[in-house]
Write a protein that holds these residues in place. Sequence first.
Motif, PDB file in Angstrom:
ATOM      1  N   GLU A 160       0.838  -1.211   0.000  1.00  0.00           N
ATOM      2  CA  GLU A 160       0.000   0.000   0.000  1.00  0.00           C
ATOM      3  C   GLU A 160       0.870   1.257   0.000  1.00  0.00           C
ATOM      4  OE1 GLU A 160      -3.344   0.400  -0.179  1.00  0.00           O
ATOM      5  OE2 GLU A 160      -3.397  -1.746  -0.612  1.00  0.00           O
ATOM      6  N   TYR A 161       1.943   1.235   0.774  1.00  0.00           N
ATOM      7  CA  TYR A 161       2.858   2.388   0.817  1.00  0.00           C
ATOM      8  C   TYR A 161       3.488   2.647  -0.548  1.00  0.00           C
ATOM      9  CZ  TYR A 161       7.157   4.984   1.735  1.00  0.00           C
ATOM     10  OH  TYR A 161       8.181   5.898   1.678  1.00  0.00           O
ATOM     11  N   ASN A 162       3.930   1.571  -1.194  1.00  0.00           N
ATOM     12  CA  ASN A 162       4.541   1.733  -2.517  1.00  0.00           C
ATOM     13  C   ASN A 162       3.553   2.262  -3.550  1.00  0.00           C
ATOM     14  OD1 ASN A 162       7.060   0.892  -1.647  1.00  0.00           O
ATOM     15  ND2 ASN A 162       6.682  -1.263  -2.129  1.00  0.00           N
ATOM     16  N   LYS A 163       2.289   1.798  -3.444  1.00  0.00           N
ATOM     17  CA  LYS A 163       1.253   2.309  -4.367  1.00  0.00           C
ATOM     18  C   LYS A 163       1.037   3.802  -4.162  1.00  0.00           C
ATOM     19  CE  LYS A 163      -1.479  -1.921  -4.982  1.00  0.00           C
ATOM     20  NZ  LYS A 163      -2.794  -2.568  -4.729  1.00  0.00           N
ATOM     21  N   LEU A 164       0.931   4.216  -2.892  1.00  0.00           N
ATOM     22  CA  LEU A 164       0.735   5.637  -2.596  1.00  0.00           C
ATOM     23  C   LEU A 164       1.937   6.460  -3.033  1.00  0.00           C
ATOM     24  CD1 LEU A 164      -0.899   5.409   0.954  1.00  0.00           C
ATOM     25  CD2 LEU A 164      -2.020   6.102  -1.168  1.00  0.00           C
ATOM     26  N   ARG A 165       3.119   5.921  -2.762  1.00  0.00           N
ATOM     27  CA  ARG A 165       4.353   6.622  -3.145  1.00  0.00           C
ATOM     28  C   ARG A 165       4.440   6.783  -4.663  1.00  0.00           C
ATOM     29  NH1 ARG A 165       9.515   4.640  -4.315  1.00  0.00           N
ATOM     30  NH2 ARG A 165      11.211   6.123  -3.914  1.00  0.00           N
ATOM     31  N   GLN A 166       4.116   5.707  -5.392  1.00  0.00           N
ATOM     32  CA  GLN A 166       4.152   5.786  -6.854  1.00  0.00           C
ATOM     33  C   GLN A 166       3.102   6.753  -7.374  1.00  0.00           C
ATOM     34  OE1 GLN A 166       6.453   4.178  -8.759  1.00  0.00           O
ATOM     35  NE2 GLN A 166       5.656   5.478 -10.391  1.00  0.00           N
ATOM     36  N   GLY A 167       1.938   6.750  -6.717  1.00  0.00           N
ATOM     37  CA  GLY A 167       0.887   7.679  -7.128  1.00  0.00           C
ATOM     38  C   GLY A 167       1.303   9.127  -6.921  1.00  0.00           C
ATOM     39  N   ILE A 192       4.413  10.297  -6.827  1.00  0.00           N
ATOM     40  CA  ILE A 192       5.465  10.620  -7.790  1.00  0.00           C
ATOM     41  C   ILE A 192       4.862  10.938  -9.153  1.00  0.00           C
ATOM     42  CG2 ILE A 192       7.414   9.649  -9.077  1.00  0.00           C
ATOM     43  CD1 ILE A 192       8.150   8.090  -6.542  1.00  0.00           C
ATOM     44  N   THR A 193       3.895  10.109  -9.560  1.00  0.00           N
ATOM     45  CA  THR A 193       3.240  10.337 -10.858  1.00  0.00           C
ATOM     46  C   THR A 193       2.510  11.683 -10.867  1.00  0.00           C
ATOM     47  OG1 THR A 193       2.932   7.953 -11.137  1.00  0.00           O
ATOM     48  CG2 THR A 193       1.570   9.397 -12.496  1.00  0.00           C
ATOM     49  N   LYS A 194       1.843  11.997  -9.751  1.00  0.00           N
ATOM     50  CA  LYS A 194       1.122  13.266  -9.647  1.00  0.00           C
ATOM     51  C   LYS A 194       2.077  14.445  -9.754  1.00  0.00           C
ATOM     52  CE  LYS A 194      -1.887  15.823  -6.487  1.00  0.00           C
ATOM     53  NZ  LYS A 194      -2.551  15.802  -5.161  1.00  0.00           N
ATOM     54  N   GLU A 195       3.217  14.341  -9.036  1.00  0.00           N
ATOM     55  CA  GLU A 195       4.194  15.429  -9.069  1.00  0.00           C
ATOM     56  C   GLU A 195       4.789  15.614 -10.468  1.00  0.00           C
ATOM     57  OE1 GLU A 195       7.013  14.462  -6.101  1.00  0.00           O
ATOM     58  OE2 GLU A 195       5.663  14.881  -4.405  1.00  0.00           O
ATOM     59  N   LEU A 196       5.040  14.495 -11.168  1.00  0.00           N
ATOM     60  CA  LEU A 196       5.567  14.583 -12.528  1.00  0.00           C
ATOM     61  C   LEU A 196       4.560  15.247 -13.468  1.00  0.00           C
ATOM     62  CD1 LEU A 196       7.299  11.091 -12.903  1.00  0.00           C
ATOM     63  CD2 LEU A 196       8.396  13.336 -12.689  1.00  0.00           C
ATOM     64  N   LEU A 197       3.286  14.909 -13.290  1.00  0.00           N
ATOM     65  CA  LEU A 197       2.254  15.526 -14.120  1.00  0.00           C
ATOM     66  C   LEU A 197       2.142  17.023 -13.840  1.00  0.00           C
ATOM     67  CD1 LEU A 197      -0.546  12.790 -13.956  1.00  0.00           C
ATOM     68  CD2 LEU A 197       0.901  13.373 -15.925  1.00  0.00           C
ATOM     69  N   GLU A 198       2.272  17.373 -12.546  1.00  0.00           N
ATOM     70  CA  GLU A 198       2.204  18.792 -12.208  1.00  0.00           C
ATOM     71  C   GLU A 198       3.392  19.553 -12.801  1.00  0.00           C
ATOM     72  OE1 GLU A 198       2.015  18.814  -7.989  1.00  0.00           O
ATOM     73  OE2 GLU A 198      -0.146  18.398  -7.889  1.00  0.00           O
ATOM     74  N   ILE A 199       4.590  18.938 -12.742  1.00  0.00           N
ATOM     75  CA  ILE A 199       5.771  19.571 -13.320  1.00  0.00           C
ATOM     76  C   ILE A 199       5.607  19.734 -14.834  1.00  0.00           C
ATOM     77  CG2 ILE A 199       8.242  19.260 -13.819  1.00  0.00           C
ATOM     78  CD1 ILE A 199       8.432  17.890 -11.064  1.00  0.00           C
ATOM     79  N   ALA A 200       5.129  18.643 -15.479  1.00  0.00           N
ATOM     80  CA  ALA A 200       4.928  18.702 -16.935  1.00  0.00           C
ATOM     81  C   ALA A 200       3.871  19.734 -17.293  1.00  0.00           C
ATOM     82  CB  ALA A 200       4.539  17.336 -17.463  1.00  0.00           C
ATOM     83  N   GLY A 201       2.820  19.804 -16.510  1.00  0.00           N
ATOM     84  CA  GLY A 201       1.758  20.795 -16.782  1.00  0.00           C
ATOM     85  C   GLY A 201       2.262  22.212 -16.607  1.00  0.00           C
ATOM     86  N   GLY A 202       3.133  22.428 -15.623  1.00  0.00           N
ATOM     87  CA  GLY A 202       3.698  23.773 -15.409  1.00  0.00           C
ATOM     88  C   GLY A 202       4.597  24.198 -16.536  1.00  0.00           C
ATOM     89  N   GLN A 203       5.374  23.253 -17.047  1.00  0.00           N
ATOM     90  CA  GLN A 203       6.268  23.574 -18.156  1.00  0.00           C
ATOM     91  C   GLN A 203       5.473  23.910 -19.409  1.00  0.00           C
ATOM     92  OE1 GLN A 203       8.779  20.152 -18.451  1.00  0.00           O
ATOM     93  NE2 GLN A 203      10.263  20.904 -16.889  1.00  0.00           N
ATOM     94  N   LEU A 204       4.417  23.162 -19.657  1.00  0.00           N
ATOM     95  CA  LEU A 204       3.562  23.446 -20.822  1.00  0.00           C
ATOM     96  C   LEU A 204       2.902  24.817 -20.692  1.00  0.00           C
ATOM     97  CD1 LEU A 204       1.894  19.967 -21.435  1.00  0.00           C
ATOM     98  CD2 LEU A 204       3.634  21.082 -22.844  1.00  0.00           C
ATOM     99  N   GLY A 205       2.508  25.137 -19.484  1.00  0.00           N
ATOM    100  CA  GLY A 205       1.855  26.438 -19.260  1.00  0.00           C
ATOM    101  C   GLY A 205       2.825  27.575 -19.456  1.00  0.00           C
ATOM    102  N   ASN A 206       4.086  27.421 -19.050  1.00  0.00           N
ATOM    103  CA  ASN A 206       5.071  28.475 -19.229  1.00  0.00           C
ATOM    104  C   ASN A 206       5.452  28.629 -20.696  1.00  0.00           C
ATOM    105  OD1 ASN A 206       5.175  28.952 -16.485  1.00  0.00           O
ATOM    106  ND2 ASN A 206       6.820  27.456 -16.114  1.00  0.00           N
ATOM    107  N   GLY A 207       5.416  27.468 -21.425  1.00  0.00           N
ATOM    108  CA  GLY A 207       5.756  27.546 -22.848  1.00  0.00           C
ATOM    109  C   GLY A 207       4.705  28.303 -23.625  1.00  0.00           C
TER     110      GLY A 207
END
Length: 243
Positions: A219-226, A228-243
């Motif tokens: 359960e911990y690994n699932k939450l941790r992976q979730g 990480i995925t959320k943070e990566l999406l937020e980073i990618a979304g921020g970069q797209l918005g700045n572009g």
Amino acid sequence: LLYRIQRRAITHARDFTHPLLEVREVRKRAVILVGTDKGLCGSLNANLFRVASQFDPQTTVYIAVGKRAAQFIARTRRQLAAEFAFTDTPRYGEARPIATLARDLFLKGEVDQVQVVATRFINTMTQRAVVVEFLPIGEIKGLKIPGAESEAELAADTTEIVFEPGPEAVLGYLIRIYLNIIMYRVLLEAKASEQSARMVAMTGATDNANALIKHLTLEYNKLRQGNITKELLEIAGGQLGNG
């Protein structure tokens, strides 16, 4: 062997009587309750106390062996005659005073019957609460005695036994030793049952703990992976918005 000798000797001793052989109407009985000193042994004590609670508290006096047995008697407000302790490696000297007290209660007429409630060791995985007839001395029904003949077989045996100096001296001594040995065996089986039950209970607890750790780690690994995925999406979304 001692049990077989005792039964055969008493059966073939003509006109032999002894106060410890006297069968009386049971108005009051004593129960020797052999429990444990500690818990963490599964349902061993619970099964034992369930059997012990079947006796009428108004006509039963208890001899407690082990702290948990004494606690049960006090908690249920039953009559306690005495309390004894025994070690993880029971010794013959620990069984003797228990048998002596029971014998004295019977001889003085304070009780008409003595029974033992203890745990019989069957194997590592199985232990069973049993009631063993202790006094008056007769056929043991609560313990399995290898090679022991039934009452009918003993009565049909025509072997003649000669006692020297006499049956009273020989059997009087034999009976006292016999009671001590039977009590000693009860303590040994009770302690073997306790250790086996505790080993099984601790093995089960360890297996459950390992299964829980594995589940929580997943359960911990699932939450941790979730996350990480959320943070990566937020980073990618921020970069797209700045572009």
